[in-house]
Structure formats: structure tokens, C-alpha cells
Scaffold this motif. Structure first.
Motif, PDB file in Angstrom:
ATOM      1  N   VAL A  25       0.849  -1.193   0.000  1.00  0.00           N
ATOM      2  CA  VAL A  25       0.000   0.000   0.000  1.00  0.00           C
ATOM      3  C   VAL A  25       0.887   1.247   0.000  1.00  0.00           C
ATOM      4  CG1 VAL A  25      -1.833   1.241   1.195  1.00  0.00           C
ATOM      5  CG2 VAL A  25      -1.776  -1.272   1.268  1.00  0.00           C
ATOM      6  N   TYR A  26       0.624   2.130  -0.955  1.00  0.00           N
ATOM      7  CA  TYR A  26       1.402   3.372  -1.078  1.00  0.00           C
ATOM      8  C   TYR A  26       0.506   4.583  -0.832  1.00  0.00           C
ATOM      9  CZ  TYR A  26       5.059   0.595  -3.414  1.00  0.00           C
ATOM     10  OH  TYR A  26       6.025  -0.335  -3.711  1.00  0.00           O
ATOM     11  N   ASP A  27       0.969   5.481   0.021  1.00  0.00           N
ATOM     12  CA  ASP A  27       0.363   6.808   0.107  1.00  0.00           C
ATOM     13  C   ASP A  27       0.879   7.595  -1.098  1.00  0.00           C
ATOM     14  OD1 ASP A  27      -1.274   6.626   2.258  1.00  0.00           O
ATOM     15  OD2 ASP A  27       0.120   7.515   3.700  1.00  0.00           O
ATOM     16  N   THR A  28      -0.025   8.049  -1.939  1.00  0.00           N
ATOM     17  CA  THR A  28       0.361   8.684  -3.198  1.00  0.00           C
ATOM     18  C   THR A  28      -0.087  10.138  -3.211  1.00  0.00           C
ATOM     19  OG1 THR A  28       0.127   6.560  -4.306  1.00  0.00           O
ATOM     20  CG2 THR A  28       0.187   8.511  -5.703  1.00  0.00           C
ATOM     21  N   VAL A 140      22.783   5.011   0.433  1.00  0.00           N
ATOM     22  CA  VAL A 140      21.883   4.162   1.218  1.00  0.00           C
ATOM     23  C   VAL A 140      21.340   4.967   2.385  1.00  0.00           C
ATOM     24  CG1 VAL A 140      21.689   2.071   2.611  1.00  0.00           C
ATOM     25  CG2 VAL A 140      23.127   2.062   0.562  1.00  0.00           C
ATOM     26  N   GLU A 141      20.027   4.977   2.525  1.00  0.00           N
ATOM     27  CA  GLU A 141      19.355   5.676   3.629  1.00  0.00           C
ATOM     28  C   GLU A 141      18.173   4.845   4.092  1.00  0.00           C
ATOM     29  OE1 GLU A 141      18.112   9.563   2.494  1.00  0.00           O
ATOM     30  OE2 GLU A 141      20.119  10.234   1.880  1.00  0.00           O
ATOM     31  N   LYS A 142      17.639   5.205   5.238  1.00  0.00           N
ATOM     32  CA  LYS A 142      16.422   4.561   5.715  1.00  0.00           C
ATOM     33  C   LYS A 142      15.236   5.331   5.167  1.00  0.00           C
ATOM     34  CE  LYS A 142      14.671   2.118   9.710  1.00  0.00           C
ATOM     35  NZ  LYS A 142      14.910   1.760  11.135  1.00  0.00           N
ATOM     36  N   GLN A 143      14.359   4.623   4.432  1.00  0.00           N
ATOM     37  CA  GLN A 143      13.184   5.257   3.833  1.00  0.00           C
ATOM     38  C   GLN A 143      11.950   4.443   4.180  1.00  0.00           C
ATOM     39  OE1 GLN A 143      13.092   8.094   2.253  1.00  0.00           O
ATOM     40  NE2 GLN A 143      15.250   8.494   1.808  1.00  0.00           N
ATOM     41  N   ASN A 144      10.982   5.118   4.794  1.00  0.00           N
ATOM     42  CA  ASN A 144       9.709   4.481   5.165  1.00  0.00           C
ATOM     43  C   ASN A 144       9.912   3.201   5.976  1.00  0.00           C
ATOM     44  OD1 ASN A 144       8.192   6.503   3.840  1.00  0.00           O
ATOM     45  ND2 ASN A 144       8.408   5.436   1.882  1.00  0.00           N
ATOM     46  N   GLY A 145      10.931   3.249   6.841  1.00  0.00           N
ATOM     47  CA  GLY A 145      11.174   2.139   7.757  1.00  0.00           C
ATOM     48  C   GLY A 145      12.065   1.045   7.217  1.00  0.00           C
ATOM     49  N   PHE A 196       5.223   8.505  -4.293  1.00  0.00           N
ATOM     50  CA  PHE A 196       4.673   7.249  -3.776  1.00  0.00           C
ATOM     51  C   PHE A 196       5.489   6.828  -2.556  1.00  0.00           C
ATOM     52  CE2 PHE A 196       3.948   7.447  -8.311  1.00  0.00           C
ATOM     53  CZ  PHE A 196       2.666   6.946  -8.507  1.00  0.00           C
ATOM     54  N   ASP A 197       4.809   6.617  -1.430  1.00  0.00           N
ATOM     55  CA  ASP A 197       5.476   6.179  -0.209  1.00  0.00           C
ATOM     56  C   ASP A 197       4.826   4.889   0.289  1.00  0.00           C
ATOM     57  OD1 ASP A 197       7.536   8.162   0.770  1.00  0.00           O
ATOM     58  OD2 ASP A 197       5.852   9.526   0.412  1.00  0.00           O
TER      59      ASP A 197
END
Length: 309
Positions: A25-28, A140-145, A196-197
């Protein structure tokens, strides 16, 4: 004996996994204005992965299409009159609009992408002919957990930045994007119009699957707009001819009795429900161009297309 039980259990899990759909599921967020940066509009989009295939669709479209599939099935089973169907649906017409009036399917291993739309009551589709070429960076990063790696590409006149995670070994993502060594958890374009997240992942036993019409018209990406316009022109021409014929029939049937013409128009197939739906066996309440029935009113909100060229 233990090895046999273990083998059976593994086989059972494989069969179970293939029978289920994993929904990402993406919050768009979408900027509806193609010229100005205005308040972003939000809706949820789904990436349903089942086995080697996936479906990208907005939540609002999926809800609308699944409701109409249920109603259509009930009509066939119970042989109800169209007028009853119309009144039944009347209170459900104002569902939320969507910026994604189409759906996209993918064959993930083969990287085949198919874009499906509907016009004049007919499904039309094309296979995407532009392979996505990613430039994977070392960032490299932390994105959306999730621990995520950055990649960029170009599609449809926009430059896209994607963050993918190897923690989810699905080479897929929202819209037409796929081909990275992991699932895309965040995606945005350089103009700030689309974002899109990934917000969650759920398992679904019997997910709704968009039906592919046996008579769907195959097009190409280059000819798609022209083929859609041709289908709409043909539909309007047929509707105009049918309306002319109905007027003649109603005048003829009403000439021998008082008020008979109007009553004939409501029941002989020339009334509102059949006229809007096309053929008598079509589902009622189609859109003004014979499209899939829509709950939204007014013009489509998608004034800012995701692909600019």
C-alpha cells in the motif's frame, strides 16, 4: 518420516503463498495542476503481487470496479430489471475520484508491462515498449522504515528517483516501474508532481482481480491516443444512429394511441438506461462515453498526466 513431513509442509507453504496476494500500500501524492505547484492531493494506490504477476491500481478505482462487478453478477443471477439496478446504485455514485483511471499489470520475471484503459465501453491496452534503465547509486538511507538504496531513471518526460530495499525481494514498484533488485519503497519525480510512499504490506486471500476482456483492443503506446479517439468516435456515431432509430420507432408506436410514444420510449430499449449503456445486455449507468461506470461527478481530476510525452 520426518523428512517427508517437512517436505509436505514446505510444499503446503508454497501452494498457500501462490494462492495469496501480497498487497503493498502506497500513500500517493499528486499535484493536480500541470503548470503551478498547488496543494497536493492524496490517495492510496496498491501494488498487488501474486506469484510472478502484479497489478497496480488505485484504491478508489479498485473499490468502484469491485462494487460494479458484484452488482453486475447479481443482475445476471437474479435477472433484475435495469431500472431497479439504477436505483440501487444511485446512493453509491459519489465515491472518491481517482487520478489513476487505468490499471497496470506486470509479468515480473519477464519485465513485461501492460497498460489497460477503457473508452466507449471497450477495454483497450498496450504493452510498454520502453525498457526502464536504472542508474543505481551507492547512496543508502532509511526510507519508510526500510534500509533503502537510491536509483534514478527517466520515463515520460520526467526524471524519477526511487528508493528500493533488498529486504523485500520483489523486483517491482508503483506504476510501470520495476527491474530493481528489491521493492521500491519510495518514488518521486523531479518536478514534485508525483510521490509514492510505501506505508504497509498486507496479505489478502481473495483479492479482486481486474478482468481482462476477451475482446479488448490491442494498441501500441504510440497509437494509443488515436485508437482511443477512434473508439469514442465510433461509439458516438453508433449511439447517434441508435437514437435516431429509437425516435422513429417511438413516433410510429405512439401514433395509434394517446401517450403511447413516451411509454414506448421508456420500455422498448430507447430509454435512458439502455441509451446510456449501449446494447440492452450491457450494464447500466455507464459513463457519458460508455466508459466503465464512474461514481465521480464533473471532469476527471487528472489534469496533470504522469507521463508528459
Amino acid at each position: 518420516m520426518k523428512q517427508k513431513l517437512l517436505g509436505f509442509f514446505v510444499l503446503f507453504l508454497i501452494v498457500l503463498a501462490h494462492g495469496q496476494t501480497i498487497r503493498y500500500v502506497y500513500d500517493t501524492s499528486v499535484n493536480p495542476d500541470s503548470i503551478n505547484l498547488v496543494t497536493m492531493k492524496s490517495e492510496r494506490t496498491f501494488l498487488d503481487v501474486k506469484g510472478d504477476h502484479s497489478l497496480f491500481i488505485s484504491e478508489n478505482k479498485l473499490v468502484r470496479d469491485s462494487l460494479f462487478a458484484i452488482f453486475k453478477s447479481e443482475v445476471k443471477e437474479n435477472n433484475k430489471k435495469e431500472e431497479k439496478d439504477f436505483s440501487k446504485l444511485e446512493g453509491k455514485r459519489h465515491h472518491e475520484p481517482t487520478f489513476f483511471e487505468y490499471f497496470i499489470t506486470k509479468n515480473i520475471p519477464e519485465r513485461k508491462v501492460y497498460y489497460y484503459d477503457r473508452v466507449a465501453g471497450k477495454q483497450i491496452y498496450y504493452q510498454e515498449d520502453r525498457p526502464i534503465r536504472w542508474e543505481i547509486t551507492n547512496t543508502v538511507e532509511k526510507q519508510n522504515g526500510y534500509p533503502a538504496q537510491k536509483a534514478t531513471t527517466s520515463l515520460g518526460g520526467r526524471t524519477w528517483t526511487a528508493w528500493f530495499t533488498k529486504d523485500i525481494s520483489v523486483s517491482d514498484g508503483p506504476y510501470k516501474f520495476s527491474g530493481l533488485p528489491g521493492l521500491i519503497v519510495k518514488l518521486e519525480d523531479d518536478k514534485g508532481d508525483y510521490k509514492f510512499d510505501l506505508v504497509k504490506k498486507i496479505m489478502i486471500k481473495n483479492s479482486f482481480e481486474e478482468p481482462i476482456s476477451s475482446d479488448a483492443k490491442q494498441s501500441t503506446r504510440i497509437n494509443f491516443r488515436g485508437d482511443k479517439a477512434a473508439l469514442e468516435l465510433e461509439f458516438n456515431k453508433n449511439r447517434s444512429t441508435m437514437a435516431t432509430n429509437n425516435v422513429g420507432e417511438n413516433m410510429h408506436s405512439g401514433s395509434g394511441r394517446h401517450g403511447g410514444g413516451m411509454r414506448g420510449g421508456n420500455h422498448s430499449g430507447g430509454g435512458m438506461h439502455r441509451g446510456m449503456g449501449g446494447e440492452g445486455n450491457n450494464f447500466p449507468m455507464q459513463g457519458p462515453n460508455g466508459d466503465t461506470p464512474s461514481f465521480k461527478s464533473g471532469a476527471s481530476p487528472n489534469q496533470n498526466p504522469i507521463e508528459l510525452n
